[in-house]
Design an enzyme around this catalytic site. Structure first.
Site, PDB file in Angstrom:
ATOM      1  N   SER A 170       4.164   1.875   8.333  1.00 48.99           N
ATOM      2  CA  SER A 170       3.782   1.086   7.159  1.00 48.99           C
ATOM      3  C   SER A 170       4.890   0.324   6.514  1.00 48.99           C
ATOM      4  O   SER A 170       5.728   1.297   6.424  1.00 48.99           O
ATOM      5  CB  SER A 170       2.639   1.552   6.335  1.00 48.99           C
ATOM      6  OG  SER A 170       1.587   1.585   6.751  1.00 48.99           O
ATOM      7  N   GLY A 171       4.918  -0.859   6.304  1.00 50.54           N
ATOM      8  CA  GLY A 171       6.026  -1.264   5.608  1.00 50.54           C
ATOM      9  C   GLY A 171       7.180  -1.888   6.365  1.00 50.54           C
ATOM     10  O   GLY A 171       7.884  -2.619   6.149  1.00 50.54           O
TER      11      GLY A 171
ATOM     12  N   ASP B  36      -0.583  -7.601   1.585  1.00 49.37           N
ATOM     13  CA  ASP B  36      -0.071  -6.046   1.470  1.00 49.37           C
ATOM     14  C   ASP B  36       1.371  -6.156   1.562  1.00 49.37           C
ATOM     15  O   ASP B  36       2.027  -6.035   2.706  1.00 49.37           O
ATOM     16  CB  ASP B  36      -0.691  -5.383   2.577  1.00 49.37           C
ATOM     17  CG  ASP B  36      -0.336  -3.929   2.455  1.00 49.37           C
ATOM     18  OD1 ASP B  36       0.362  -3.387   1.571  1.00 49.37           O
ATOM     19  OD2 ASP B  36      -0.673  -3.249   3.718  1.00 49.37           O
TER      20      ASP B  36
ATOM     21  N   HIS C 144       0.885  -1.416  -0.166  1.00 48.53           N
ATOM     22  CA  HIS C 144       0.023   0.030   0.118  1.00 48.53           C
ATOM     23  C   HIS C 144       0.898   1.399   0.075  1.00 48.53           C
ATOM     24  O   HIS C 144       0.300   2.379  -0.249  1.00 48.53           O
ATOM     25  CB  HIS C 144      -0.988  -0.113   1.176  1.00 48.53           C
ATOM     26  CG  HIS C 144      -0.727   0.549   2.544  1.00 48.53           C
ATOM     27  ND1 HIS C 144      -0.175  -0.585   3.431  1.00 48.53           N
ATOM     28  CD2 HIS C 144      -0.296   1.522   3.023  1.00 48.53           C
ATOM     29  CE1 HIS C 144       0.329   0.155   4.458  1.00 48.53           C
ATOM     30  NE2 HIS C 144       0.365   1.419   4.319  1.00 48.53           N
TER      31      HIS C 144
ATOM     32  N   GLY D 274       2.662   5.838   9.111  1.00 52.80           N
ATOM     33  CA  GLY D 274       4.247   6.202   8.818  1.00 52.80           C
ATOM     34  C   GLY D 274       5.029   4.864   9.096  1.00 52.80           C
ATOM     35  O   GLY D 274       6.203   4.767   8.739  1.00 52.80           O
TER      36      GLY D 274
HETATM   37  C1  4AZ Z   1      -1.029   3.622   8.777  1.00 49.32           C
HETATM   38  O1  4AZ Z   1      -1.812   4.388   8.273  1.00 49.32           O
HETATM   39  C2  4AZ Z   1      -1.301   2.665   9.792  1.00 49.32           C
HETATM   40  N1  4AZ Z   1      -2.272   0.629  14.419  1.00 49.32           N
HETATM   41  C3  4AZ Z   1      -0.527   1.634  10.104  1.00 49.32           C
HETATM   42  C4  4AZ Z   1      -0.618   0.845  11.429  1.00 49.32           C
HETATM   43  C5  4AZ Z   1      -1.836   1.042  11.951  1.00 49.32           C
HETATM   44  C6  4AZ Z   1      -2.467   2.043  11.727  1.00 49.32           C
HETATM   45  C7  4AZ Z   1      -2.172   2.910  10.625  1.00 49.32           C
HETATM   46  C8  4AZ Z   1      -1.685   0.184  13.261  1.00 49.32           C
HETATM   47  O2  4AZ Z   1       0.041   3.228   7.792  1.00 49.32           O
END
Ligand code: 4AZ
Length: 856
Positions: free
Chosen positions: A243-244, A139, A87, A241
């Site tokens: 993520s990944g 993902d 994503h 932020g």
């Molecule tokens: C995001 O938006 C995100 N609490 C990543 C992880 C989580 C929530 C949002 C988990 O990248």
């Protein structure tokens, strides 16, 4: 059950004994010769609820930059390969060009020059064919670097799990990243990589949490290939932020990447652990993508004892977390009530919002909030909390930046020197998220706030039910503006009190109050209120939900709690945008929401009980005055002034909370001076004022003429016994038609109406019903009161404007519109004696119109 399952694993995981790992757990044959060493940081040395990491602790962590800034995390799995989340690279179904991205390796703090770090361009981004969005799984992404990373103490690959690798429920793992430290709260400078310990939640345990409606009343179905980690109670989590980035678990001295940060519902919310892409199921996909790349990623075998793992708790062991804030043994015994003692000032009441922070009005600390310097006497400040033997000391005062000029932001946070242990008391109050929608009818209480002066004879515990947003906004907010729908923060939040009558002389000025509202037994700090100026009980509070982000930003751990009650009632969602009618000089009048929301309520409709023997219709025209038809109130020939009682809020027996009843005695009857004739209108003075509310609200008055574009109604009771109000639609005839129809027999200032087809018999007339119109802007106005014995003729209010205004200072006359009605000019133009020529007014009118047409 899951509690004691957690424990041994926790000890195993969080007490790594250096050198205790038996490398023999991996037999030499299981080691893949082409693989490089992985998952071992060279020993040297937010994520939400986490802390700064030490440099070199997580050497596989990379930062993925686009447009010069950090967007996502990733992990180095081989010199030329980075694992991340799909994503991060797919927008609206399209994969972004690899050239836009760069990979920063060996970075710790992202502030300033990235010392010791190096950057690699991205040659290719690979995403599984079946990826369509985070909530559908898959993902995962692979990034091939344009040139291999330079491995060293701060740049090393992590180990990848094989497809058969199991991460048991309760395993302690770590997530890392430069993401937000709370929802919508970015990591502050110097942007040091954050780490947080999270527990793997088995599929059943996680699905159990996500099957319960949580934030936004949503549930979620986990899919294969997803993995949860976190805690039922929330508070520690990954966030936007991150993520990944990797979720890694240490096994036998090596760190394996169990998951890729993917998504969640908010961050750190109760019963909403983070959702990760499980890496193990993607072994084959990863191997396929990196085929031929030397050296490739390492997939060390899991030791067999660990692989059998612990039995995962089944559905019966579904342990959800309950709110940790807002529990009170009984209303009034507030475990969060904090008393702030500042030398030389009166005690100031506030509320404990976390282990270390107290929220209080900034106006408690005048002169101490304007400068950026801490108050000089802060050492001498003390905070008293329930069940704490000693006063707490204060480390810091953080006023809201708008506190000195915006009453709605009259807030300050005080940090205690040492956090207190939370238990039954002290315990923090819950704070609402910005999107919280307190349902109309919620049970609320007033609580002490700031410098509270006791109100003589009044309990601070006053109980109230919340008004709907439309009422609150239109009574005290901005008339003529649209009302925020549920989910958008309201401008005000309003309690409606149960107690009927105010004791004369009691005054609620001089005190601040806070409004606590209960949902599912949990108390939220819903609103704050500065000094009222009209002696009335505080009625409109500033909503606290707008301040949730500021409070959680400063405190990093205030108890923001999700909305707990969603039963919107049979009326369903009030999601349509609505507008408040315009304001008048004297405030709100003639407010009545759309019928769907009213439950048949007519806020100004009064039952006037005369001498205990008859009931007349009265209309509230000001907080202490009711208008009625003289003939109904005073019987001809009677010389005594009758005993009169007025009841408001009875109309329609509405199920809505605002339908509380109010009764008053009439202490005087006022009549205008009319030469010779008995005046048709009487003003009744009430023993005391009524507080404006949806069940006792003055109507607007129409100064003359027929309101143009308005729809008009005769409002009466169908049955004089049960007095359920009914409204019959009418048209008001032009003065000329009216005059001609009743030629010669009408007193000046009489209005004639024509009922809509079939509406004539809707209400009985002995109670002298009023004639009302709703203007195009939505305000309801009183136009006339019934004349004795007629259902078609009404005494107009307009001609009595001067008398009414002089008697009742606060009467709400609207600006004149329409045409005057009491000038029967051109009367001689009427066709000869046709009034009453026919049986029904409708037939007579038809005849009249015909004649006038022919006359041309
Ligand atoms: C995001 O938006 C995100 N609490 C990543 C992880 C989580 C929530 C949002 C988990 O990248």
């Amino acid at each position: 059950m899951s509690q004691h399952l957690l424990l041994p694993l926790a000890i195993l995981a969080i007490s790594p004994i250096p050198g205790a790992f038996q490398d023999s757990a991996l037999s030499p044959t299981q080691k893949e010769p082409e693989d490089l060493d992985c998952g071992r940081p060279e020993p040297s040395a937010r994520i939400m609820g986490g802390s700064d990491s030490q440099p070199g602790t997580w050497p596989w962590q990379v930062s993925l930059h686009q447009g010069g800034g950090h967007i996502c995390g990733g992990s180095l799995i081989a010199p030329s390969w980075v694992l991340s989340a799909a994503h991060c690279f797919v927008t609206n179904g399209t994969l972004e060009p690899a050239a836009e991205w760069s990979v920063v390796l060996g970075v710790h703090s992202q502030d300033g020059p990235l010392d010791g770090a190096h950057v690699r361009a991205v040659a290719a981004i690979l995403v599984p064919d079946n990826y369509s969005g985070v909530e559908s799984g898959a993902d995962v992404a692979l990034l091939r670097l344009a040139s291999p990373a330079r491995l060293g103490p701060t740049v090393r690959p992590v180990c990848l799990p094989r497809a058969s690798h199991r991460f048991a429920h309760g395993t302690a793992c770590w997530a890392t990243g430069w993401g937000d430290v709370q929802e919508a709260d970015p990591l502050p400078l110097p942007w040091v990589l954050q780490e947080v310990e999270l527990r793997v939640l088995g599929e059943a345990a996680c699905q159990c949490l996500y099957s319960r409606p949580g934030p936004f009343n949503l549930t979620f179905q986990l899919l294969p290939g997803m993995l949860c980690a976190g805690y039922p109670e929330g508070r520690r989590d990954t966030c936007q932020g991150d993520s990944g980035g990797p979720l890694v678990c240490k096994e036998g001295g090596r760190w394996f990447q169990a998951g890729i940060t993917s998504f969640g519902f908010g961050c750190g919310r109760r019963n909403r652990p983070g959702v990760f892409t499980a890496v193990a199921p993607y072994e084959a996909w990863i191997r396929e993508q990196v085929l031929g790349s030397e050296p490739g990623p390492a997939f060390p075998t899991q030791s067999p004892e660990l692989q059998s793992g612990l039995p995962e708790p089944t559905d019966e062991n579904c342990t959800i977390a309950l709110p940790e804030c807002g529990k009170a043994p009984r209303p009034g015994a507030w475990p969060w009530e904090a008393q702030v003692l500042v030398p030389g000032s009166r005690p100031c009441y506030g509320a404990l919002v976390s282990e270390s922070w107290v929220l209080a009005p900034a106006s408690c600390f005048p002169g101490r909030i304007s400068s950026d310097l801490p108050p000089r006497d802060l050492d001498n400040w003390r905070v008293m909390l329930p069940s704490r033997p000693r006063a707490e000391r204060v480390a810091r005062l953080v006023p809201h930046e708008n506190a000195s000029w915006d009453d709605a932001s009259n807030l300050a946070l005080l940090q205690l020197r040492a956090p207190v242990n939370l238990s039954v008391a002290p315990r923090p109050v819950c704070l609402p998220h910005p999107e919280h929608y307190f349902l109309p009818g919620s049970r609320c209480r007033l609580a002490r706030w700031g410098h509270t002066e006791p109100v003589p004879g009044a309990g601070s515990l006053l109980e109230a039910e919340l008004l709907g947003v439309w009422w609150c906004h239109c009574l005290y907010g901005r008339q003529g503006e649209s009302v925020p729908p549920p989910g958008e923060p309201p401008l005000a939040i309003c309690p409606a009190y149960q107690e009927e009558e105010e004791v004369a002389g009691r005054c609620w000025n001089y005190s601040h109050w806070s409004l606590l509202c209960r949902e599912e037994g949990t108390w939220f700090l819903a609103g704050i209120r500065d000094l009222p100026s009209d002696c009335l009980r505080p009625r409109a509070f500033y909503p606290l939900q707008t301040h949730g982000p500021w409070i959680s930003h400063v405190t990093r751990g205030a108890y923001l709690e999700d909305q707990l009650a969603w039963d919107w009632g049979p009326e369903g969602e009030e999601t349509e945008t609505q507008t408040c009618p315009p304001h008048t000089e004297h405030g709100a009048c003639g407010l009545r929401p759309e019928p769907a929301l009213t439950g048949g309520l007519w806020p100004w409709l009064a039952e006037v009980h005369v001498a205990g023997e008859r009931v007349c219709t009265g209309i509230l025209v000001a907080p202490g005055w009711v208008l009625a038809a003289t003939h109904c109130i005073l019987r001809l020939g009677s010389t005594t002034v009758p005993y009169i009682e007025v009841y408001l809020g009875r109309a329609g027996a509405s199920p809505l909370p605002q339908s509380h009843q109010v009764s008053r005695l009439v202490i005087s009857i006022r009549l205008p001076r009319h030469l010779g004739l008995r005046p048709p209108l009487a003003l009744l003075e009430l023993s005391s004022r009524v507080e404006p509310s949806p069940s006792a609200l003055p109507i607007c008055l129409h100064p003359g003429g027929t309101p143009l574009g308005a729809s008009c109604w005769v409002l009466g009771w169908k049955d004089p016994q049960d007095r359920v109000p009914v409204a019959a639609a009418v048209s008001i005839l032009t003065p000329r038609l009216c005059h001609c129809l009743y030629q010669g027999i009408l007193p000046p200032g009489t209005l004639c109406v024509l009922y809509a087809e079939g509406q004539e018999d809707r209400c009985e007339v002995t109670s002298a019903p009023p004639l009302l119109c709703q203007t195009e802007e939505g305000s309801w106005v009183l136009v006339g009161m019934a004349i004795r014995g007629s259902r078609d003729l009404f005494a107009a209010i307009g001609p009595e404007e001067t008398w009414i205004s002089q008697t009742v200072g606060e009467a709400h006359f609207l600006h004149p519109s329409g045409f005057p009605h009491w000038l029967p000019e051109g009367g001689d133009l009427c066709p000869p004696d046709m009034a009453r020529a026919s049986g029904s007014p409708r037939a007579a009118l038809f005849l009249l119109l015909l004649t006038l047409l022919i006359q041309g």
